[in-house]
Design an enzyme around this catalytic site. Structure first.
Site, PDB file in Angstrom:
ATOM      1  N   HIS A  74     -27.295   0.854  -2.694  1.00  0.00           N
ATOM      2  CA  HIS A  74     -27.547   1.290  -4.015  1.00  0.00           C
ATOM      3  C   HIS A  74     -28.082   0.091  -5.095  1.00  0.00           C
ATOM      4  CE1 HIS A  74     -25.048   5.257  -3.804  1.00  0.00           C
ATOM      5  NE2 HIS A  74     -26.219   5.158  -3.037  1.00  0.00           N
ATOM      6  N   TYR A 203     -21.145   8.141 -12.569  1.00  0.00           N
ATOM      7  CA  TYR A 203     -19.495   8.310 -13.270  1.00  0.00           C
ATOM      8  C   TYR A 203     -19.908   9.035 -14.412  1.00  0.00           C
ATOM      9  CZ  TYR A 203     -18.391   4.602  -9.894  1.00  0.00           C
ATOM     10  OH  TYR A 203     -18.063   3.765  -8.980  1.00  0.00           O
ATOM     11  N   PRO A 295      -9.295   3.921  -8.363  1.00  0.00           N
ATOM     12  CA  PRO A 295     -10.508   4.143  -7.541  1.00  0.00           C
ATOM     13  C   PRO A 295     -11.740   3.876  -8.389  1.00  0.00           C
ATOM     14  CG  PRO A 295      -9.600   6.008  -7.387  1.00  0.00           C
ATOM     15  CD  PRO A 295      -8.657   5.177  -8.143  1.00  0.00           C
ATOM     16  N   LYS A 299     -12.933  -0.696  -6.118  1.00  0.00           N
ATOM     17  CA  LYS A 299     -12.549  -2.016  -5.835  1.00  0.00           C
ATOM     18  C   LYS A 299     -11.508  -2.413  -4.746  1.00  0.00           C
ATOM     19  CE  LYS A 299     -15.214  -4.383  -8.503  1.00  0.00           C
ATOM     20  NZ  LYS A 299     -16.363  -4.228  -7.613  1.00  0.00           N
ATOM     21  N   TYR A 387     -19.071  -4.683 -10.968  1.00  0.00           N
ATOM     22  CA  TYR A 387     -19.368  -3.737 -10.123  1.00  0.00           C
ATOM     23  C   TYR A 387     -19.801  -4.214  -8.594  1.00  0.00           C
ATOM     24  CZ  TYR A 387     -20.113   0.951  -8.330  1.00  0.00           C
ATOM     25  OH  TYR A 387     -19.878   2.151  -7.648  1.00  0.00           O
TER      26      TYR A 387
HETATM   27  P1  RFL Z   1      -4.564   1.137   4.502  1.00  0.00           P
HETATM   28  O1  RFL Z   1      -5.984   1.899   4.437  1.00  0.00           O
HETATM   29  O2  RFL Z   1      -3.428   2.089   3.578  1.00  0.00           O
HETATM   30  O3  RFL Z   1      -3.849   0.687   5.913  1.00  0.00           O
HETATM   31  C1  RFL Z   1      -2.431   0.465   6.067  1.00  0.00           C
HETATM   32  C2  RFL Z   1      -2.180   0.853   7.430  1.00  0.00           C
HETATM   33  O4  RFL Z   1      -0.696   0.473   7.749  1.00  0.00           O
HETATM   34  C3  RFL Z   1      -0.186   1.544   8.520  1.00  0.00           C
HETATM   35  N1  RFL Z   1       1.410   1.451   7.921  1.00  0.00           N
HETATM   36  C4  RFL Z   1       2.134   0.904   8.781  1.00  0.00           C
HETATM   37  N2  RFL Z   1       2.027   0.541  10.337  1.00  0.00           N
HETATM   38  C5  RFL Z   1       3.138   0.269  10.947  1.00  0.00           C
HETATM   39  N3  RFL Z   1       4.485   0.243  10.516  1.00  0.00           N
HETATM   40  C6  RFL Z   1       4.567   0.588   9.116  1.00  0.00           C
HETATM   41  N4  RFL Z   1       5.849   0.408   8.579  1.00  0.00           N
HETATM   42  C7  RFL Z   1       3.417   0.842   8.376  1.00  0.00           C
HETATM   43  N5  RFL Z   1       3.191   1.381   7.280  1.00  0.00           N
HETATM   44  C8  RFL Z   1       2.104   1.821   7.013  1.00  0.00           C
HETATM   45  C9  RFL Z   1      -0.618   2.687   7.792  1.00  0.00           C
HETATM   46  O5  RFL Z   1      -0.604   3.837   8.669  1.00  0.00           O
HETATM   47  C10 RFL Z   1      -2.160   2.626   7.757  1.00  0.00           C
HETATM   48  O6  RFL Z   1      -2.987   2.978   8.551  1.00  0.00           O
HETATM   49  O7  RFL Z   1      -4.464  -0.333   3.814  1.00  0.00           O
HETATM   50  P2  RFL Z   1      -5.607  -1.542   3.771  1.00  0.00           P
HETATM   51  O8  RFL Z   1      -6.054  -1.829   5.108  1.00  0.00           O
HETATM   52  O9  RFL Z   1      -5.153  -2.612   3.075  1.00  0.00           O
HETATM   53  O10 RFL Z   1      -6.948  -0.917   3.180  1.00  0.00           O
HETATM   54  C11 RFL Z   1      -6.981  -0.449   1.701  1.00  0.00           C
HETATM   55  C12 RFL Z   1      -7.898   0.532   1.509  1.00  0.00           C
HETATM   56  O11 RFL Z   1      -7.537   1.656   2.332  1.00  0.00           O
HETATM   57  C13 RFL Z   1      -7.793   0.922   0.097  1.00  0.00           C
HETATM   58  O12 RFL Z   1      -7.970   0.062  -0.860  1.00  0.00           O
HETATM   59  C14 RFL Z   1      -9.239   1.766  -0.364  1.00  0.00           C
HETATM   60  O13 RFL Z   1      -9.200   3.099   0.324  1.00  0.00           O
HETATM   61  C15 RFL Z   1      -9.187   2.003  -2.019  1.00  0.00           C
HETATM   62  N6  RFL Z   1     -10.221   3.189  -2.406  1.00  0.00           N
HETATM   63  C16 RFL Z   1     -11.482   2.586  -2.649  1.00  0.00           C
HETATM   64  N7  RFL Z   1     -11.982   1.428  -2.225  1.00  0.00           N
HETATM   65  C17 RFL Z   1     -13.169   0.711  -2.461  1.00  0.00           C
HETATM   66  O14 RFL Z   1     -13.145  -0.417  -2.139  1.00  0.00           O
HETATM   67  N8  RFL Z   1     -14.156   1.351  -2.803  1.00  0.00           N
HETATM   68  C18 RFL Z   1     -14.131   2.734  -2.968  1.00  0.00           C
HETATM   69  O15 RFL Z   1     -15.010   3.539  -3.162  1.00  0.00           O
HETATM   70  C19 RFL Z   1     -12.555   3.563  -2.903  1.00  0.00           C
HETATM   71  N9  RFL Z   1     -12.216   4.648  -3.290  1.00  0.00           N
HETATM   72  C20 RFL Z   1     -10.095   4.289  -2.640  1.00  0.00           C
HETATM   73  C21 RFL Z   1     -11.363   5.247  -2.987  1.00  0.00           C
HETATM   74  C22 RFL Z   1      -8.854   5.177  -2.385  1.00  0.00           C
HETATM   75  C23 RFL Z   1      -8.743   6.329  -2.690  1.00  0.00           C
HETATM   76  N10 RFL Z   1      -7.200   6.867  -2.404  1.00  0.00           N
HETATM   77  C24 RFL Z   1      -6.783   8.040  -1.786  1.00  0.00           C
HETATM   78  C25 RFL Z   1      -6.177   5.850  -2.262  1.00  0.00           C
HETATM   79  C26 RFL Z   1     -11.021   6.399  -3.253  1.00  0.00           C
HETATM   80  C27 RFL Z   1      -9.672   7.114  -3.156  1.00  0.00           C
HETATM   81  C28 RFL Z   1      -9.503   8.384  -3.238  1.00  0.00           C
HETATM   82  C1  PHB Z   2     -16.255   7.329  -3.048  1.00  0.00           C
HETATM   83  O1  PHB Z   2     -17.311   7.499  -2.669  1.00  0.00           O
HETATM   84  O2  PHB Z   2     -15.319   7.759  -2.540  1.00  0.00           O
HETATM   85  C2  PHB Z   2     -16.031   6.596  -4.262  1.00  0.00           C
HETATM   86  C3  PHB Z   2     -17.259   6.234  -4.886  1.00  0.00           C
HETATM   87  C4  PHB Z   2     -17.036   5.186  -6.094  1.00  0.00           C
HETATM   88  C5  PHB Z   2     -15.779   5.053  -6.611  1.00  0.00           C
HETATM   89  C6  PHB Z   2     -14.708   5.676  -5.990  1.00  0.00           C
HETATM   90  C7  PHB Z   2     -14.907   6.422  -4.842  1.00  0.00           C
HETATM   91  O3  PHB Z   2     -15.449   4.506  -7.716  1.00  0.00           O
END
Ligand code: RFL
Ligand code: PHB
Length: 392
Positions: A74, A203, A295, A299, A387
């Site tokens: 993008h 957005y 989110p 980041k 961004y």
């Molecule tokens: P995770 O992915 O939560 O993984 C942690 C893992 O640890 C396990 N765990 C355990 N294992 C052993 N013993 C225990 N006691 C444990 N407790 C937990 C869990 O089961 C899991 O498998 O953390 P990690 O690896 O640091 O990764 C972080 C990312 O997942 C997170 O920052 C992103 O998903 C955030 N996020 C976004 N980030 C972006 O950079 N770009 C995006 O577009 C974006 N969109 C989002 C998002 C997060 C969202 N939600 C639902 C929180 C959109 C959403 C809706």
């Molecule tokens: C996504 O595609 O899930 C997404 C994209 C941009 C954001 C957050 C989530 O800022």
């Protein structure tokens, strides 16, 4: 049973898997302990937008082939407000930087497959993981698997176990926590329909609340609308979701939205959170275990990747160059970058959402700032450079 490895990694999310891969490439042994099953981890629909630093790190880890092929680059984002759309030329404003749309699920799958192909140990469904001895020289991680107790001896523990993990909880008395909880959530829908805007994430700020049009591929879309925190997924039929999304974007875009049955629908709360420090003797926190961003700025996953870049570099320096410099500066280096991403995510969240007090003065301020943002090169450049990710 007792086993030994150099780095014990807690959590097989993106942070843990990426760290494991980078360490393995440098010849450093590691074992990952994950509470859930592999399928459960792959079933979580989360991030979608990768900064170049994250894509580069995947390449460095030897898993950059598919994101290079299937990731959708993008060059811009779009802001919708007051019923009109405004492109922000992120590529032009940052001297050529871009972001890549590639789902966290796919990134996780690539890392899991690489780990499996290399025969590296990941213990899924590891129960009651507990961390010991990280204040001294011989840390130990205990866990249960299939009813038996196991002990993993190691040099270092990497707490990559997300916001609800055991690692941060273990050191909670030594941590300072900084937190802001937002008074709304995001309702997200995944659907196998072509994205309404395949080349830019949209957005939206509207008097009905925030909206986001994103994508996973040219045939799979990811959309979000701001919703009250106490809403339940069951309150939102697909039809209600599509109607609401259409009302929150400009009429031209609304007409173009292709609807279809949702294949996933969930509500996520929004939070800003930082734990300081990120190192406790031989225990290191990385990714969501140490910090959460709302989110809005995309980041979270990218911050996790940069923590892992610093942490893998620190371990490599320790083992290969016999220097503790990277380890000693890990927390400080990460936190500097984290706070800037926290600021950006908080700012964009504040600008784009409807808060309980947005009506009246707050709404006019949002409108004025958005108008300034899209008409001032300085303001657009600031948005664009944050961004795509600030320099390391
Ligand atoms: P995770 O992915 O939560 O993984 C942690 C893992 O640890 C396990 N765990 C355990 N294992 C052993 N013993 C225990 N006691 C444990 N407790 C937990 C869990 O089961 C899991 O498998 O953390 P990690 O690896 O640091 O990764 C972080 C990312 O997942 C997170 O920052 C992103 O998903 C955030 N996020 C976004 N980030 C972006 O950079 N770009 C995006 O577009 C974006 N969109 C989002 C998002 C997060 C969202 N939600 C639902 C929180 C959109 C959403 C809706
Ligand atoms: C996504 O595609 O899930 C997404 C994209 C941009 C954001 C957050 C989530 O800022």
């Amino acid at each position: 049973m007792t086993t030994r490895t150099q780095v014990a990694i807690i959590g097989a999310g993106p942070s843990g898997l990426l760290l494991g891969q980078l360490l393995h490439k440098a010849g450093i042994s590691n074992v990952i302990l994950e509470r859930q099953s592999g399928d459960y981890v792959l079933g979580r629909i989360r991030a979608g937008i990768l900064e170049q630093v994250t894509v580069d790190l995947l390449k460095e880890a030897g898993v950059g082939e598919r994101v290079g092929r299937e990731g959708i680059v993008h060059h811009s984002i779009e802001l919708v407000f007051a019923g009109a759309r405004h492109p922000i030329d992120v590529h032009g404003l940052t001297g050529g930087k871009v972001v890549t749309a590639y789902g966290q699920t796919e990134l996780t799958r690539d890392l899991m497959e690489a780990r499996q192909a290399q025969g590296l140990t990941t213990v899924y469904e590891a129960a009651n993981v507990s961390l010991h001895g990280f204040d001294g020289d011989q840390p130990v991680v205990r866990y249960q698997k299939d009813g038996a107790t196991h002990e993993l001896q190691c040099d270092f523990i990497a707490g990559c176990d997300g916001f609800h993990g055991v690692s941060r909880a273990t050191v909670k008395d030594s941590i300072s926590e900084f937190e802001r909880v937002y008074p709304f959530g995001w309702l997200g829908v995944l659907a196998d329909v072509p994205p309404v805007s395949p080349h830019a994430i949209v957005y939206g700020n509207s008097d009905r609340g925030f909206s986001l049009c994103s994508m996973r591929s040219l045939s799979r879309s990811r959309y979000y609308v701001q919703c009250p925190l106490d809403d339940k997924v069951e309150d939102w039929s697909d039809q209600r979701f599509w109607d609401e999304l259409r009302r929150r974007v400009d009429p031209e875009l609304a007409d173009k939205i292709v609807t279809g049955p949702s294949i996933e629908k969930s509500i996520a709360p929004l939070r800003s959170f930082v734990a300081e420090p990120m190192r406790f003797g031989r225990l290191f926190l990385a990714g969501d275990a140490a910090h959460i961003v709302p989110p809005t700025g995309a980041k979270g996953l990218n911050l996790a990747a940069t923590d892992v870049k610093y942490l893998s570099g620190a371990f490599i320096e320790y083992y290969l160059e016999h220097s503790a410099a990277g380890i000693d500066t890990y927390s400080q280096r990460c936190l500097r970058r984290i706070w800037k991403a926290e600021r950006f995510s908080w700012w964009l969240t504040s600008l784009m959402h409807r808060f309980p007090d947005t009506a009246g003065f707050g709404q006019r301020i949002q409108e004025a700032e958005l108008d300034y943002l899209v008409n001032s090169k300085a303001a657009s450049t600031s948005l664009a450079e944050n961004y795509v990710g600030l320099p390391l």
